[in-house]
Motif scaffolding. Structure first.
Motif, mmCIF file in Angstrom:
data_model
loop_
_atom_site.group_PDB
_atom_site.id
_atom_site.type_symbol
_atom_site.label_atom_id
_atom_site.label_comp_id
_atom_site.label_asym_id
_atom_site.label_seq_id
_atom_site.Cartn_x
_atom_site.Cartn_y
_atom_site.Cartn_z
ATOM 1 N N PHE A 1 12.949 5.239 9.718
ATOM 2 C CA PHE A 1 13.886 5.512 8.627
ATOM 3 C C PHE A 1 13.375 6.710 7.842
ATOM 4 O O PHE A 1 12.203 7.088 7.960
ATOM 5 C CB PHE A 1 14.054 4.280 7.718
ATOM 6 C CG PHE A 1 12.781 3.841 7.045
ATOM 7 C CD1 PHE A 1 12.437 4.310 5.777
ATOM 8 C CD2 PHE A 1 11.922 2.958 7.680
ATOM 9 C CE1 PHE A 1 11.253 3.907 5.164
ATOM 10 C CE2 PHE A 1 10.741 2.548 7.078
ATOM 11 C CZ PHE A 1 10.410 3.023 5.808
ATOM 12 N N LEU A 2 14.254 7.322 7.054
ATOM 13 C CA LEU A 2 13.865 8.473 6.246
ATOM 14 C C LEU A 2 13.540 8.032 4.823
ATOM 15 O O LEU A 2 14.258 7.243 4.216
ATOM 16 C CB LEU A 2 14.990 9.505 6.205
ATOM 17 C CG LEU A 2 15.276 10.249 7.493
ATOM 18 C CD1 LEU A 2 16.428 11.239 7.283
ATOM 19 C CD2 LEU A 2 14.043 10.985 8.008
ATOM 20 N N LEU B 1 3.033 -1.422 4.386
ATOM 21 C CA LEU B 1 3.122 -0.014 3.985
ATOM 22 C C LEU B 1 4.219 0.663 4.775
ATOM 23 O O LEU B 1 4.624 0.185 5.831
ATOM 24 C CB LEU B 1 1.775 0.702 4.162
ATOM 25 C CG LEU B 1 1.119 0.718 5.550
ATOM 26 C CD1 LEU B 1 1.708 1.778 6.457
ATOM 27 C CD2 LEU B 1 -0.378 0.939 5.400
ATOM 28 N N ASN B 2 4.703 1.758 4.231
ATOM 29 C CA ASN B 2 5.675 2.593 4.941
ATOM 30 C C ASN B 2 4.939 3.863 5.348
ATOM 31 O O ASN B 2 4.603 4.681 4.505
ATOM 32 C CB ASN B 2 6.882 2.908 4.058
ATOM 33 C CG ASN B 2 7.702 1.675 3.766
ATOM 34 O OD1 ASN B 2 7.788 0.772 4.584
ATOM 35 N ND2 ASN B 2 8.309 1.622 2.595
ATOM 36 N N ILE C 1 11.492 12.345 5.070
ATOM 37 C CA ILE C 1 10.405 12.298 6.056
ATOM 38 C C ILE C 1 10.528 11.004 6.855
ATOM 39 O O ILE C 1 10.696 9.932 6.275
ATOM 40 C CB ILE C 1 9.027 12.359 5.337
ATOM 41 C CG1 ILE C 1 8.911 13.668 4.535
ATOM 42 C CG2 ILE C 1 7.883 12.241 6.334
ATOM 43 C CD1 ILE C 1 7.737 13.699 3.569
ATOM 44 N N PRO C 2 10.442 11.073 8.199
ATOM 45 C CA PRO C 2 10.531 9.855 9.017
ATOM 46 C C PRO C 2 9.356 8.904 8.753
ATOM 47 O O PRO C 2 8.200 9.336 8.712
ATOM 48 C CB PRO C 2 10.492 10.358 10.454
ATOM 49 C CG PRO C 2 10.664 11.830 10.400
ATOM 50 C CD PRO C 2 10.296 12.273 9.019
ATOM 51 N N HIS C 3 9.675 7.625 8.587
ATOM 52 C CA HIS C 3 8.689 6.575 8.322
ATOM 53 C C HIS C 3 8.990 5.352 9.187
ATOM 54 O O HIS C 3 10.101 5.191 9.686
ATOM 55 C CB HIS C 3 8.778 6.102 6.856
ATOM 56 C CG HIS C 3 8.220 7.025 5.844
ATOM 57 N ND1 HIS C 3 8.811 8.217 5.511
ATOM 58 C CD2 HIS C 3 7.125 6.912 5.055
ATOM 59 C CE1 HIS C 3 8.089 8.803 4.556
ATOM 60 N NE2 HIS C 3 7.075 8.027 4.267
ATOM 61 N N ARG C 4 8.007 4.468 9.288
ATOM 62 C CA ARG C 4 8.184 3.112 9.820
ATOM 63 C C ARG C 4 7.377 2.159 8.937
ATOM 64 O O ARG C 4 6.292 2.518 8.481
ATOM 65 C CB ARG C 4 7.712 3.006 11.260
ATOM 66 C CG ARG C 4 8.650 3.735 12.232
ATOM 67 C CD ARG C 4 8.254 3.563 13.669
ATOM 68 N NE ARG C 4 8.537 2.206 14.128
ATOM 69 C CZ ARG C 4 8.067 1.721 15.274
ATOM 70 N NH1 ARG C 4 7.312 2.458 16.065
ATOM 71 N NH2 ARG C 4 8.344 0.487 15.631
ATOM 72 N N THR C 5 7.897 0.966 8.725
ATOM 73 C CA THR C 5 7.167 -0.049 7.982
ATOM 74 C C THR C 5 6.117 -0.661 8.898
ATOM 75 O O THR C 5 6.372 -0.927 10.076
ATOM 76 C CB THR C 5 8.129 -1.141 7.465
ATOM 77 O OG1 THR C 5 9.083 -0.515 6.609
ATOM 78 C CG2 THR C 5 7.383 -2.228 6.703
ATOM 79 N N VAL D 1 0.873 -1.175 0.000
ATOM 80 C CA VAL D 1 0.000 0.000 0.000
ATOM 81 C C VAL D 1 0.908 1.223 0.000
ATOM 82 O O VAL D 1 1.790 1.345 0.849
ATOM 83 C CB VAL D 1 -0.920 -0.001 1.239
ATOM 84 C CG1 VAL D 1 -1.824 1.210 1.237
ATOM 85 C CG2 VAL D 1 -1.732 -1.295 1.300
ATOM 86 N N GLU D 2 0.686 2.109 -0.963
ATOM 87 C CA GLU D 2 1.592 3.249 -1.120
ATOM 88 C C GLU D 2 0.828 4.528 -1.446
ATOM 89 O O GLU D 2 -0.285 4.495 -1.938
ATOM 90 C CB GLU D 2 2.579 2.970 -2.267
ATOM 91 C CG GLU D 2 3.396 1.716 -2.079
ATOM 92 C CD GLU D 2 4.235 1.372 -3.294
ATOM 93 O OE1 GLU D 2 5.437 1.134 -3.117
ATOM 94 O OE2 GLU D 2 3.701 1.343 -4.419
ATOM 95 N N ARG D 3 1.499 5.648 -1.195
ATOM 96 C CA ARG D 3 1.054 6.967 -1.627
ATOM 97 C C ARG D 3 -0.357 7.326 -1.144
ATOM 98 O O ARG D 3 -1.124 7.966 -1.839
ATOM 99 C CB ARG D 3 1.120 7.113 -3.148
ATOM 100 C CG ARG D 3 2.463 6.780 -3.812
ATOM 101 C CD ARG D 3 3.584 7.638 -3.243
ATOM 102 N NE ARG D 3 4.726 7.750 -4.133
ATOM 103 C CZ ARG D 3 5.827 6.989 -4.075
ATOM 104 N NH1 ARG D 3 5.909 6.012 -3.180
ATOM 105 N NH2 ARG D 3 6.819 7.201 -4.902
#
Length: 140
Positions: free
Chosen positions: A126-127, A104-105, A131-135, A68-70
């Motif tokens: 992670f960036l 998803l991230n 932008i900071p993200h997590r899976t 799942v993205e965007r």
């Protein structure tokens, strides 16, 4: 509001319009990072409010997962379950494709939104595009 799977070039462009508004203009992601090599192999979803595109997301199958993205909703259309509506449409589509696990991230500020939908964070921060993200993952 209604979520549609992009079936035409116009609907695909509606998805890109929303993504550019949210990610490029609002969050300062470069167009080159936002529009990538996976566009043609993805299924695109567009949320319409009175025939105006206000939300978008995309889906593809990758390494046995539904990716799942965007996921994005324009500022004026946030709240009221618009993001959840996009996610439910993608999850229904994924299940119909035989997918049993989604990944998803998530931007870190959106983690509580995804947790309410049953996703669990499985990575460190992670960036991505600065932008900071997590899976996050969810069995379906």
């Amino acid at each position: 509001m209604e979520v549609k799977i992009a079936q035409s070039e116009e609907q695909f462009q509606d998805a890109l319009y929303v993504r550019k508004k949210v990610f490029v203009e609002e969050q300062n992601v470069s167009v080159e990072e936002e529009i990538d090599q996976y566009e043609n192999e993805s299924t695109h979803f567009v949320l319409y409010d009175n025939n105006q595109p206000v939300g978008a997301g995309r889906f593809r199958i990758l390494d046995g997962y539904g990716k799942v993205e965007r996921i994005c909703v324009m500022k004026e259309a946030r709240k009221g379950g618009s993001g959840k509506q996009i996610m439910m449409s993608i999850e229904q589509y994924a299940a119909a494709q035989g997918v049993t696990k989604l990944k998803l991230n998530a931007q870190t500020h959106a983690i509580p939104f995804y947790e309410k939908l049953g996703y669990e964070a499985v990575s460190e921060e992670f960036l991505d595009a600065g932008i900071p993200h997590r899976t996050m993952v969810k069995p379906i």
